[in-house]
Design a protein around this motif. Structure first.
Motif, PDB file in Angstrom:
ATOM      1  N   ALA A   1       0.818  -1.225   0.000  1.00  0.00           N
ATOM      2  CA  ALA A   1       0.000   0.000   0.000  1.00  0.00           C
ATOM      3  C   ALA A   1       0.843   1.263   0.000  1.00  0.00           C
ATOM      4  O   ALA A   1       0.688   2.125   0.869  1.00  0.00           O
ATOM      5  CB  ALA A   1      -0.938  -0.004   1.208  1.00  0.00           C
ATOM      6  N   PRO A   2       1.737   1.429  -0.979  1.00  0.00           N
ATOM      7  CA  PRO A   2       2.546   2.661  -1.005  1.00  0.00           C
ATOM      8  C   PRO A   2       1.733   3.864  -1.457  1.00  0.00           C
ATOM      9  O   PRO A   2       0.755   3.747  -2.196  1.00  0.00           O
ATOM     10  CB  PRO A   2       3.635   2.318  -2.038  1.00  0.00           C
ATOM     11  N   TYR A   3       2.145   5.001  -0.978  1.00  0.00           N
ATOM     12  CA  TYR A   3       1.638   6.292  -1.459  1.00  0.00           C
ATOM     13  C   TYR A   3       0.107   6.384  -1.419  1.00  0.00           C
ATOM     14  O   TYR A   3      -0.536   6.799  -2.373  1.00  0.00           O
ATOM     15  CB  TYR A   3       2.180   6.583  -2.864  1.00  0.00           C
ATOM     16  N   TRP A   4      -0.443   5.960  -0.287  1.00  0.00           N
ATOM     17  CA  TRP A   4      -1.862   6.142   0.047  1.00  0.00           C
ATOM     18  C   TRP A   4      -2.822   5.432  -0.903  1.00  0.00           C
ATOM     19  O   TRP A   4      -4.006   5.772  -0.968  1.00  0.00           O
ATOM     20  CB  TRP A   4      -2.201   7.640   0.120  1.00  0.00           C
ATOM     21  N   VAL A   5      -2.338   4.416  -1.602  1.00  0.00           N
ATOM     22  CA  VAL A   5      -3.224   3.691  -2.517  1.00  0.00           C
ATOM     23  C   VAL A   5      -4.310   2.934  -1.763  1.00  0.00           C
ATOM     24  O   VAL A   5      -5.328   2.547  -2.351  1.00  0.00           O
ATOM     25  CB  VAL A   5      -2.405   2.728  -3.406  1.00  0.00           C
ATOM     26  N   ASN A   6      -4.129   2.744  -0.463  1.00  0.00           N
ATOM     27  CA  ASN A   6      -5.130   2.011   0.327  1.00  0.00           C
ATOM     28  C   ASN A   6      -6.427   2.797   0.486  1.00  0.00           C
ATOM     29  O   ASN A   6      -7.469   2.211   0.799  1.00  0.00           O
ATOM     30  CB  ASN A   6      -4.572   1.658   1.705  1.00  0.00           C
ATOM     31  N   PHE A   7      -6.405   4.107   0.245  1.00  0.00           N
ATOM     32  CA  PHE A   7      -7.635   4.910   0.311  1.00  0.00           C
ATOM     33  C   PHE A   7      -8.343   4.858  -1.052  1.00  0.00           C
ATOM     34  O   PHE A   7      -8.554   5.875  -1.713  1.00  0.00           O
ATOM     35  CB  PHE A   7      -7.316   6.351   0.713  1.00  0.00           C
ATOM     36  N   HIS A   8      -8.714   3.646  -1.442  1.00  0.00           N
ATOM     37  CA  HIS A   8      -9.205   3.467  -2.807  1.00  0.00           C
ATOM     38  C   HIS A   8     -10.670   3.876  -2.955  1.00  0.00           C
ATOM     39  O   HIS A   8     -11.081   4.334  -4.018  1.00  0.00           O
ATOM     40  CB  HIS A   8      -9.016   2.020  -3.249  1.00  0.00           C
ATOM     41  N   ALA A   9     -11.464   3.707  -1.917  1.00  0.00           N
ATOM     42  CA  ALA A   9     -12.857   4.157  -1.999  1.00  0.00           C
ATOM     43  C   ALA A   9     -12.912   5.667  -2.204  1.00  0.00           C
ATOM     44  O   ALA A   9     -13.690   6.168  -3.025  1.00  0.00           O
ATOM     45  CB  ALA A   9     -13.613   3.753  -0.736  1.00  0.00           C
ATOM     46  N   GLU A  10     -12.076   6.390  -1.469  1.00  0.00           N
ATOM     47  CA  GLU A  10     -12.038   7.846  -1.613  1.00  0.00           C
ATOM     48  C   GLU A  10     -11.584   8.239  -3.025  1.00  0.00           C
ATOM     49  O   GLU A  10     -12.093   9.196  -3.614  1.00  0.00           O
ATOM     50  CB  GLU A  10     -11.090   8.448  -0.578  1.00  0.00           C
ATOM     51  N   HIS A  11     -10.627   7.480  -3.560  1.00  0.00           N
ATOM     52  CA  HIS A  11     -10.156   7.774  -4.913  1.00  0.00           C
ATOM     53  C   HIS A  11     -11.283   7.618  -5.933  1.00  0.00           C
ATOM     54  O   HIS A  11     -11.404   8.420  -6.859  1.00  0.00           O
ATOM     55  CB  HIS A  11      -8.988   6.854  -5.264  1.00  0.00           C
ATOM     56  N   HIS A  12     -12.107   6.599  -5.770  1.00  0.00           N
ATOM     57  CA  HIS A  12     -13.191   6.409  -6.729  1.00  0.00           C
ATOM     58  C   HIS A  12     -14.309   7.432  -6.529  1.00  0.00           C
ATOM     59  O   HIS A  12     -14.972   7.809  -7.499  1.00  0.00           O
ATOM     60  CB  HIS A  12     -13.740   4.985  -6.631  1.00  0.00           C
ATOM     61  N   LEU A  13     -14.513   7.860  -5.311  1.00  0.00           N
ATOM     62  CA  LEU A  13     -15.522   8.888  -5.083  1.00  0.00           C
ATOM     63  C   LEU A  13     -15.095  10.231  -5.668  1.00  0.00           C
ATOM     64  O   LEU A  13     -15.916  10.966  -6.221  1.00  0.00           O
ATOM     65  CB  LEU A  13     -15.790   9.027  -3.581  1.00  0.00           C
ATOM     66  N   PHE A  14     -13.804  10.553  -5.539  1.00  0.00           N
ATOM     67  CA  PHE A  14     -13.288  11.849  -5.988  1.00  0.00           C
ATOM     68  C   PHE A  14     -11.949  11.619  -6.690  1.00  0.00           C
ATOM     69  O   PHE A  14     -10.888  11.835  -6.099  1.00  0.00           O
ATOM     70  CB  PHE A  14     -13.106  12.801  -4.801  1.00  0.00           C
ATOM     71  N   MET A  15     -12.002  11.198  -7.950  1.00  0.00           N
ATOM     72  CA  MET A  15     -10.766  10.787  -8.618  1.00  0.00           C
ATOM     73  C   MET A  15      -9.874  11.962  -9.003  1.00  0.00           C
ATOM     74  O   MET A  15      -8.762  11.759  -9.480  1.00  0.00           O
ATOM     75  CB  MET A  15     -11.079   9.934  -9.851  1.00  0.00           C
ATOM     76  N   GLY A  16     -10.311  13.192  -8.786  1.00  0.00           N
ATOM     77  CA  GLY A  16      -9.477  14.351  -9.057  1.00  0.00           C
ATOM     78  C   GLY A  16      -8.635  14.787  -7.874  1.00  0.00           C
ATOM     79  O   GLY A  16      -7.980  15.823  -7.935  1.00  0.00           O
ATOM     80  N   VAL A  17      -8.621  13.990  -6.798  1.00  0.00           N
ATOM     81  CA  VAL A  17      -7.862  14.345  -5.597  1.00  0.00           C
ATOM     82  C   VAL A  17      -6.504  13.643  -5.638  1.00  0.00           C
ATOM     83  O   VAL A  17      -6.443  12.417  -5.775  1.00  0.00           O
ATOM     84  CB  VAL A  17      -8.625  13.927  -4.328  1.00  0.00           C
ATOM     85  N   PRO A  18      -5.386  14.368  -5.512  1.00  0.00           N
ATOM     86  CA  PRO A  18      -4.074  13.726  -5.477  1.00  0.00           C
ATOM     87  C   PRO A  18      -3.962  12.742  -4.320  1.00  0.00           C
ATOM     88  O   PRO A  18      -4.606  12.908  -3.270  1.00  0.00           O
ATOM     89  CB  PRO A  18      -3.110  14.906  -5.296  1.00  0.00           C
ATOM     90  N   CYS A  19      -3.117  11.738  -4.488  1.00  0.00           N
ATOM     91  CA  CYS A  19      -3.040  10.648  -3.507  1.00  0.00           C
ATOM     92  C   CYS A  19      -2.677  11.130  -2.113  1.00  0.00           C
ATOM     93  O   CYS A  19      -3.186  10.595  -1.115  1.00  0.00           O
ATOM     94  CB  CYS A  19      -2.038   9.596  -3.985  1.00  0.00           C
ATOM     95  N   TYR A  20      -1.832  12.157  -2.006  1.00  0.00           N
ATOM     96  CA  TYR A  20      -1.383  12.614  -0.702  1.00  0.00           C
ATOM     97  C   TYR A  20      -2.469  13.387   0.052  1.00  0.00           C
ATOM     98  O   TYR A  20      -2.289  13.724   1.224  1.00  0.00           O
ATOM     99  CB  TYR A  20      -0.111  13.473  -0.830  1.00  0.00           C
ATOM    100  N   ARG A  21      -3.608  13.663  -0.597  1.00  0.00           N
ATOM    101  CA  ARG A  21      -4.704  14.327   0.101  1.00  0.00           C
ATOM    102  C   ARG A  21      -5.868  13.378   0.383  1.00  0.00           C
ATOM    103  O   ARG A  21      -6.879  13.786   0.969  1.00  0.00           O
ATOM    104  CB  ARG A  21      -5.199  15.540  -0.707  1.00  0.00           C
ATOM    105  N   LEU A  22      -5.738  12.111  -0.024  1.00  0.00           N
ATOM    106  CA  LEU A  22      -6.821  11.153   0.231  1.00  0.00           C
ATOM    107  C   LEU A  22      -7.063  10.904   1.717  1.00  0.00           C
ATOM    108  O   LEU A  22      -8.216  10.734   2.126  1.00  0.00           O
ATOM    109  CB  LEU A  22      -6.533   9.839  -0.497  1.00  0.00           C
ATOM    110  N   PRO A  23      -6.030  10.872   2.577  1.00  0.00           N
ATOM    111  CA  PRO A  23      -6.322  10.735   4.014  1.00  0.00           C
ATOM    112  C   PRO A  23      -7.208  11.859   4.550  1.00  0.00           C
ATOM    113  O   PRO A  23      -8.067  11.625   5.404  1.00  0.00           O
ATOM    114  CB  PRO A  23      -4.936  10.760   4.668  1.00  0.00           C
ATOM    115  N   ALA A  24      -7.020  13.081   4.061  1.00  0.00           N
ATOM    116  CA  ALA A  24      -7.858  14.206   4.500  1.00  0.00           C
ATOM    117  C   ALA A  24      -9.293  14.014   4.028  1.00  0.00           C
ATOM    118  O   ALA A  24     -10.248  14.331   4.759  1.00  0.00           O
ATOM    119  CB  ALA A  24      -7.297  15.520   3.971  1.00  0.00           C
TER     120      ALA A  24
END
Length: 343
Positions: free
Chosen positions: A289-312
């Motif tokens: 899970a490098p570089y916040w790839v584990n926040f995959h649900a958030e990525h699919h909800l808002f795919m325009g968000v850079p990976c380093y802001r997915l925890p927020a």
């Protein structure tokens, strides 16, 4: 076709917040690319210097995680999130990340955006990755063994080089394709794993030529790494890099693919159910899970968000009481238990 329903950002963010959270940093993306390379080079260099077989094994484990990180960062570039300058974003995604693991940014982007448009729907090109689950522990164990013994890697590379040879022959014959045309399937065989460890799409001439160019970039990067290895420490650092690419990278890639969508809802029109977020400790972040790839649900909800802001984004969804609507796993071990529930 049943495209997934998009969430309007103004349900969760005001205009200023949304602008801030989706604006790619000019330095964080390049720094993440540099970080992946620095950790990889340090791991194989120190292991070679030590001459200790235990250090070699540790280096292979570490470098496989950073190789997956390079693939993840190419994914960021596919979304235009690695750098706000499009040319630099594409250079980083094509040469400094994708080429290292044998992937083509443009073909992957075409393919991957289809995955976002039809996530977990019948038209999703990645549906074959999640469809076989749940499976048995024995079945998953056999796949992991093939990954760690290099069988998956050599099967994939043989297919990739076979397509590349067809593409090279077409180029030498002077065949022309429409400028800018990229085969959607040209990006699929070598950065995703199906149930048997390999997808085998039919690739047309345009796709074969794309694969040939991708293999060319891959060989250029491997040649540079080999030359640097021989100049500094001999064969050992490069062989450790190659061992990671052939073994741990393949296993980590499989686990990452499984965690993202396996055993989530298929055919649902609720975007909160299409992907899984998995909490990751430091070992998981160093491997699967490098570089916040584990926040995959958030990525699919808002795919325009850079990976380093997915925890927020994850924290924001929690404050708004949305975690209960999402598929969230406490860790990767829990995911593997869930997807091997069969039998």
């Amino acid at each position: 076709m049943s495209a997934v329903r998009l969430l309007p950002p103004d349900r969760f963010f005001d205009r200023a917040e949304w602008s801030a959270i989706t604006t790619a940093s000019r330095w964080r993306g390049p720094w993440l690319v540099a970080h992946a390379w620095i950790v990889s080079i340090a791991a194989v260099g120190l292991a070679a210097w030590s001459g200790n077989p235990a250090a070699w094994l540790l280096a292979v484990a570490i470098v496989g995680g950073r190789q997956l990180g390079l693939a993840i960062l190419m994914h960021e570039a596919a979304h235009g999130l690695l750098h706000p300058n499009r040319k630099l974003n594409n250079f980083l995604g094509q040469w400094l990340t994708g080429a290292a693991v044998g992937s083509d940014l443009i073909a992957y982007r075409t393919y991957h955006l289809q995955h976002h448009k039809f996530t977990q729907q019948p038209e999703d090109p990645d549906l074959s990755l999640s469809k076989p689950f749940p499976t048995t522990r024995a079945s998953l164990g056999r796949k992991a063994l093939r990954d760690l013994t290099g069988q998956t890697f050599f099967k994939q590379r043989a297919a990739q080089f076979g397509f590349a040879l067809k593409g090279l022959k077409a180029m030498l014959r002077g065949e022309q394709v429409e400028k800018g045309r990229a085969s959607t399937k040209a990006g699929t065989p070598f950065n995703k794993q199906s149930d048997d460890g390999m997808t085998s799409p039919t690739i047309d001439v345009a796709g074969a030529m794309t694969v040939a160019r991708s293999v060319g970039r891959f060989l250029v990067v491997q040649g540079v790494l080999l030359a640097a290895s021989l100049a500094l420490y001999g064969w050992t650092p490069y062989l450790l890099w190659l061992a990671g690419l052939a073994t741990t990278f393949q296993l980590y890639l499989r686990v990452r693919n499984i965690a993202e969508h396996a055993c989530t809802t298929t055919g649902s029109d609720d975007p909160f159910t299409h992907a899984r977020t998995t909490y990751a400790g430091w070992i998981a972040r160093a491997t699967v899970a490098p570089y916040w790839v584990n926040f995959h649900a958030e990525h699919h909800l808002f795919m325009g968000v850079p990976c380093y802001r997915l925890p927020a984004v994850h924290a924001m969804l929690g404050r708004q009481g949305k975690h209960d609507a999402m598929t969230i796993a406490p860790g990767y071990a829990a995911v593997l238990r869930r997807v091997t529930a069969k039998g």
